[in-house]
Design a protein around this motif. Sequence first.
Motif, PDB file in Angstrom:
ATOM      1  N   THR A   1      -3.505  -2.056   5.571  1.00 46.11           N
ATOM      2  CA  THR A   1      -2.169  -2.220   4.998  1.00 46.11           C
ATOM      3  C   THR A   1      -2.262  -2.440   3.497  1.00 46.11           C
ATOM      4  O   THR A   1      -1.442  -1.920   2.744  1.00 46.11           O
ATOM      5  N   ARG A   2      -3.261  -3.149   3.039  1.00 46.01           N
ATOM      6  CA  ARG A   2      -3.455  -3.354   1.602  1.00 46.01           C
ATOM      7  C   ARG A   2      -3.742  -2.020   0.926  1.00 46.01           C
ATOM      8  O   ARG A   2      -3.134  -1.689  -0.083  1.00 46.01           O
TER       9      ARG A   2
ATOM     10  N   ILE B   1      -0.317  -9.426  -1.042  1.00 47.38           N
ATOM     11  CA  ILE B   1      -0.574  -8.742   0.220  1.00 47.38           C
ATOM     12  C   ILE B   1      -1.386  -9.617   1.134  1.00 47.38           C
ATOM     13  O   ILE B   1      -2.378 -10.136   0.829  1.00 47.38           O
TER      14      ILE B   1
ATOM     15  N   ALA C   1      -0.724   3.317   9.159  1.00 45.27           N
ATOM     16  CA  ALA C   1      -1.831   2.951   8.275  1.00 45.27           C
ATOM     17  C   ALA C   1      -3.146   2.896   9.043  1.00 45.27           C
ATOM     18  O   ALA C   1      -4.216   3.034   8.461  1.00 45.27           O
TER      19      ALA C   1
ATOM     20  N   SER D   1      -3.066   1.040   1.912  1.00 50.46           N
ATOM     21  CA  SER D   1      -1.935   1.961   1.922  1.00 50.46           C
ATOM     22  C   SER D   1      -0.797   1.465   1.031  1.00 50.46           C
ATOM     23  O   SER D   1      -0.109   2.263   0.402  1.00 50.46           O
ATOM     24  N   LEU D   2      -0.610   0.157   0.946  1.00 55.10           N
ATOM     25  CA  LEU D   2       0.405  -0.380   0.032  1.00 55.10           C
ATOM     26  C   LEU D   2       0.042  -0.082  -1.419  1.00 55.10           C
ATOM     27  O   LEU D   2       0.896   0.294  -2.217  1.00 55.10           O
TER      28      LEU D   2
ATOM     29  N   ARG E   1      -5.649  -6.012   7.549  1.00 58.12           N
ATOM     30  CA  ARG E   1      -5.446  -6.367   6.141  1.00 58.12           C
ATOM     31  C   ARG E   1      -5.923  -5.245   5.219  1.00 58.12           C
ATOM     32  O   ARG E   1      -5.230  -4.880   4.268  1.00 58.12           O
TER      33      ARG E   1
ATOM     34  N   SER F   1       2.251   5.292   6.711  1.00 51.95           N
ATOM     35  CA  SER F   1       3.303   4.283   6.683  1.00 51.95           C
ATOM     36  C   SER F   1       2.619   2.968   6.384  1.00 51.95           C
ATOM     37  O   SER F   1       1.768   2.513   7.145  1.00 51.95           O
ATOM     38  N   THR F   2       2.973   2.351   5.293  1.00 52.90           N
ATOM     39  CA  THR F   2       2.192   1.264   4.713  1.00 52.90           C
ATOM     40  C   THR F   2       2.088  -0.008   5.536  1.00 52.90           C
ATOM     41  O   THR F   2       1.135  -0.738   5.404  1.00 52.90           O
ATOM     42  N   ARG F   3       3.043  -0.280   6.368  1.00 52.66           N
ATOM     43  CA  ARG F   3       3.017  -1.544   7.100  1.00 52.66           C
ATOM     44  C   ARG F   3       2.953  -1.362   8.611  1.00 52.66           C
ATOM     45  O   ARG F   3       3.269  -2.287   9.350  1.00 52.66           O
TER      46      ARG F   3
END
Length: 182
Positions: free
Chosen positions: A166-167, A182, A35, A169-170, A163, A4-6
Amino acid sequence: QVYSTRIIFAGDSAGGSLVASVAIEASKRGLPAPAGGLMLSPWVDLSDVGITDSWYRNEAYDYLPQGLARYFAKQYMGTLVDDGIVSPIYSKRLEDLPPLHIELGECEVLHDQIIAFAEKAKAHGVQVDVNVRQDMVHVFCLFAVSGLLQCQSAFESMAMFVRARTRESLLATFPTIDIDLI
């Protein structure tokens, strides 16, 4: 593995243990993994009260006495202290964990169990970053208002982990996204 990206799970002490337990349980149920997980002085083995050496080596420095820890463990889960959900060090599904970032104090009574958990997770293929902060005790980040350099360094390290996770995975989910956003 889908992340889950965030979402970054985070917690300290028993809450740090919940980071692992909830991630493992989510995986068992087929839910997307977060993430990453931030674990601050995680109490990953409720059966370890007065067993590992750090309980004795650090009892003069840390503020978590064995009697109180034993009381907390019993109130939390009774006799199930070596259950894999209550004490994730005993989980048979450590490979289901997301990348982890662990902060702990050199002088905390949980030191040895945290290191053992990190090594066990790594042995199961989990990416684990471990930062042992010199002269610090259990959940030392509580003392950030004091201006301690170790606290500042820990928060900077945790921010970098969040950071990066999440970066990463995004970008995996949305490869055309502008990295500067991001």
